[in-house]
Design a protein around this motif. Structure first.
Motif, PDB file in Angstrom:
ATOM      1  N   ASN A 298      -3.461  19.172  -6.204  1.00  0.00           N
ATOM      2  CA  ASN A 298      -4.028  20.456  -5.784  1.00  0.00           C
ATOM      3  C   ASN A 298      -3.286  21.606  -6.457  1.00  0.00           C
ATOM      4  OD1 ASN A 298      -5.629  22.258  -4.479  1.00  0.00           O
ATOM      5  ND2 ASN A 298      -4.595  22.095  -2.504  1.00  0.00           N
ATOM      6  N   LEU A 299      -1.953  21.516  -6.536  1.00  0.00           N
ATOM      7  CA  LEU A 299      -1.152  22.555  -7.185  1.00  0.00           C
ATOM      8  C   LEU A 299      -1.524  22.662  -8.661  1.00  0.00           C
ATOM      9  CD1 LEU A 299       1.215  24.506  -6.589  1.00  0.00           C
ATOM     10  CD2 LEU A 299       2.725  22.718  -7.457  1.00  0.00           C
ATOM     11  N   ARG A 300      -1.664  21.529  -9.326  1.00  0.00           N
ATOM     12  CA  ARG A 300      -2.040  21.516 -10.736  1.00  0.00           C
ATOM     13  C   ARG A 300      -3.440  22.124 -10.917  1.00  0.00           C
ATOM     14  NH1 ARG A 300       0.236  22.005 -15.314  1.00  0.00           N
ATOM     15  NH2 ARG A 300      -0.840  20.958 -16.990  1.00  0.00           N
ATOM     16  N   SER A 301      -4.329  21.820  -9.997  1.00  0.00           N
ATOM     17  CA  SER A 301      -5.682  22.365 -10.039  1.00  0.00           C
ATOM     18  C   SER A 301      -5.655  23.891  -9.926  1.00  0.00           C
ATOM     19  CB  SER A 301      -6.504  21.765  -8.899  1.00  0.00           C
ATOM     20  OG  SER A 301      -7.737  22.405  -8.783  1.00  0.00           O
ATOM     21  N   GLN A 302      -4.804  24.410  -9.042  1.00  0.00           N
ATOM     22  CA  GLN A 302      -4.696  25.867  -8.866  1.00  0.00           C
ATOM     23  C   GLN A 302      -4.164  26.530 -10.142  1.00  0.00           C
ATOM     24  OE1 GLN A 302      -5.829  27.653  -6.284  1.00  0.00           O
ATOM     25  NE2 GLN A 302      -6.599  25.700  -5.497  1.00  0.00           N
ATOM     26  N   VAL A 303      -3.183  25.901 -10.798  1.00  0.00           N
ATOM     27  CA  VAL A 303      -2.629  26.443 -12.049  1.00  0.00           C
ATOM     28  C   VAL A 303      -3.726  26.525 -13.099  1.00  0.00           C
ATOM     29  CG1 VAL A 303      -1.067  25.929 -13.965  1.00  0.00           C
ATOM     30  CG2 VAL A 303      -0.259  25.704 -11.620  1.00  0.00           C
TER      31      VAL A 303
ATOM     32  N   LYS B 236       0.850  -1.187   0.000  1.00  0.00           N
ATOM     33  CA  LYS B 236       0.000   0.000   0.000  1.00  0.00           C
ATOM     34  C   LYS B 236       0.883   1.234   0.000  1.00  0.00           C
ATOM     35  CE  LYS B 236      -3.833  -2.094   2.474  1.00  0.00           C
ATOM     36  NZ  LYS B 236      -4.654  -2.055   3.680  1.00  0.00           N
ATOM     37  N   PRO B 237       0.426   2.321  -0.635  1.00  0.00           N
ATOM     38  CA  PRO B 237       1.220   3.546  -0.598  1.00  0.00           C
ATOM     39  C   PRO B 237       1.262   4.115   0.826  1.00  0.00           C
ATOM     40  CG  PRO B 237      -0.840   3.898  -1.796  1.00  0.00           C
ATOM     41  CD  PRO B 237      -0.762   2.451  -1.464  1.00  0.00           C
ATOM     42  N   THR B 238       2.373   4.755   1.161  1.00  0.00           N
ATOM     43  CA  THR B 238       2.508   5.329   2.497  1.00  0.00           C
ATOM     44  C   THR B 238       1.663   6.595   2.614  1.00  0.00           C
ATOM     45  OG1 THR B 238       4.392   6.657   1.833  1.00  0.00           O
ATOM     46  CG2 THR B 238       4.864   4.452   2.684  1.00  0.00           C
ATOM     47  N   LYS B 239       1.447   7.045   3.848  1.00  0.00           N
ATOM     48  CA  LYS B 239       0.666   8.270   4.059  1.00  0.00           C
ATOM     49  C   LYS B 239       1.363   9.468   3.435  1.00  0.00           C
ATOM     50  CE  LYS B 239      -1.914   7.129   8.218  1.00  0.00           C
ATOM     51  NZ  LYS B 239      -2.224   7.479   9.597  1.00  0.00           N
ATOM     52  N   ALA B 240       2.690   9.499   3.553  1.00  0.00           N
ATOM     53  CA  ALA B 240       3.458  10.618   2.996  1.00  0.00           C
ATOM     54  C   ALA B 240       3.327  10.661   1.475  1.00  0.00           C
ATOM     55  CB  ALA B 240       4.917  10.503   3.397  1.00  0.00           C
ATOM     56  N   SER B 241       3.375   9.493   0.806  1.00  0.00           N
ATOM     57  CA  SER B 241       3.260   9.491  -0.654  1.00  0.00           C
ATOM     58  C   SER B 241       1.858   9.887  -1.094  1.00  0.00           C
ATOM     59  CB  SER B 241       3.644   8.126  -1.226  1.00  0.00           C
ATOM     60  OG  SER B 241       2.722   7.141  -0.844  1.00  0.00           O
ATOM     61  N   LYS B 242       0.837   9.488  -0.312  1.00  0.00           N
ATOM     62  CA  LYS B 242      -0.535   9.920  -0.622  1.00  0.00           C
ATOM     63  C   LYS B 242      -0.654  11.435  -0.501  1.00  0.00           C
ATOM     64  CE  LYS B 242      -3.054   5.817   0.939  1.00  0.00           C
ATOM     65  NZ  LYS B 242      -3.989   5.327   1.955  1.00  0.00           N
ATOM     66  N   ARG B 243      -0.049  11.979   0.576  1.00  0.00           N
ATOM     67  CA  ARG B 243      -0.105  13.424   0.806  1.00  0.00           C
ATOM     68  C   ARG B 243       0.598  14.161  -0.333  1.00  0.00           C
ATOM     69  NH1 ARG B 243       3.599  16.314   2.811  1.00  0.00           N
ATOM     70  NH2 ARG B 243       4.660  14.606   3.872  1.00  0.00           N
TER      71      ARG B 243
ATOM     72  N   GLU C 290      -1.075  16.829  -2.875  1.00  0.00           N
ATOM     73  CA  GLU C 290      -0.545  18.193  -2.970  1.00  0.00           C
ATOM     74  C   GLU C 290      -0.225  18.535  -4.423  1.00  0.00           C
ATOM     75  OE1 GLU C 290       2.801  18.376  -0.358  1.00  0.00           O
ATOM     76  OE2 GLU C 290       1.558  18.555   1.443  1.00  0.00           O
ATOM     77  N   GLY C 291       0.345  17.591  -5.149  1.00  0.00           N
ATOM     78  CA  GLY C 291       0.647  17.816  -6.561  1.00  0.00           C
ATOM     79  C   GLY C 291      -0.624  18.036  -7.373  1.00  0.00           C
TER      80      GLY C 291
END
Length: 137
Positions: free
Chosen positions: A123-128, A109-116, A120-121
């Protein structure tokens, strides 16, 4: 540390070799001398281990016929002996490639940090993309 396995022995009696004339350029030599080698190896009837046979037959290789016969043609060298050695080398290489059983993949399973980081990536793309849209009053 990985252990190095010795190559699987292939008895010469299980390999059928036919000499034939090579194709392509080479002038008179090509037309006169049977220097190409046609090697046939019957996988189901061979003395290889059953798991080796199974993995060899499962390969998606065009050189393996429906009957399970591996056909190798060597014609790059000028002499029959060198072509014979090349064909045996290719056969040995193929058999050794299936000697090691494939590793079984354990799903993780992916780690919590990799999910975060992924979110975040996104969300950043969405803002652009949001900044590219028309301005709302």
């Amino acid at each position: 540390m990985a252990t190095v396995r010795p190559p699987t022995a292939i008895p010469q009696s299980e390999v059928e070799i036919t000499a034939m004339r090579a194709q392509g350029a080479g002038g008179q030599n090509v037309n006169k001398v049977s220097s190409a080698i046609h090697l046939r190896f019957d996988i189901p009837r061979s003395s290889l281990a059953p798991d080796h046979k199974e993995r060899l037959l499962a390969l998606n290789d065009s050189r393996i016929t429906r009957d399970g016969v591996l056909v190798i043609k060597a014609q790059t060298q000028r002499s029959q002996e060198m072509n014979r050695a090349e064909a045996f080398g290719r056969l040995q290489e193929l058999v050794d490639s299936v000697a090691e059983p494939p590793r079984i993949r354990r799903p993780t399973k992916p780690t919590k940090a990799s999910k975060r980081r992924r979110l975040e990536g996104k969300n950043l793309r969405s803002q652009v993309k949001l900044l590219r849209s028309k301005v709302q009053d």
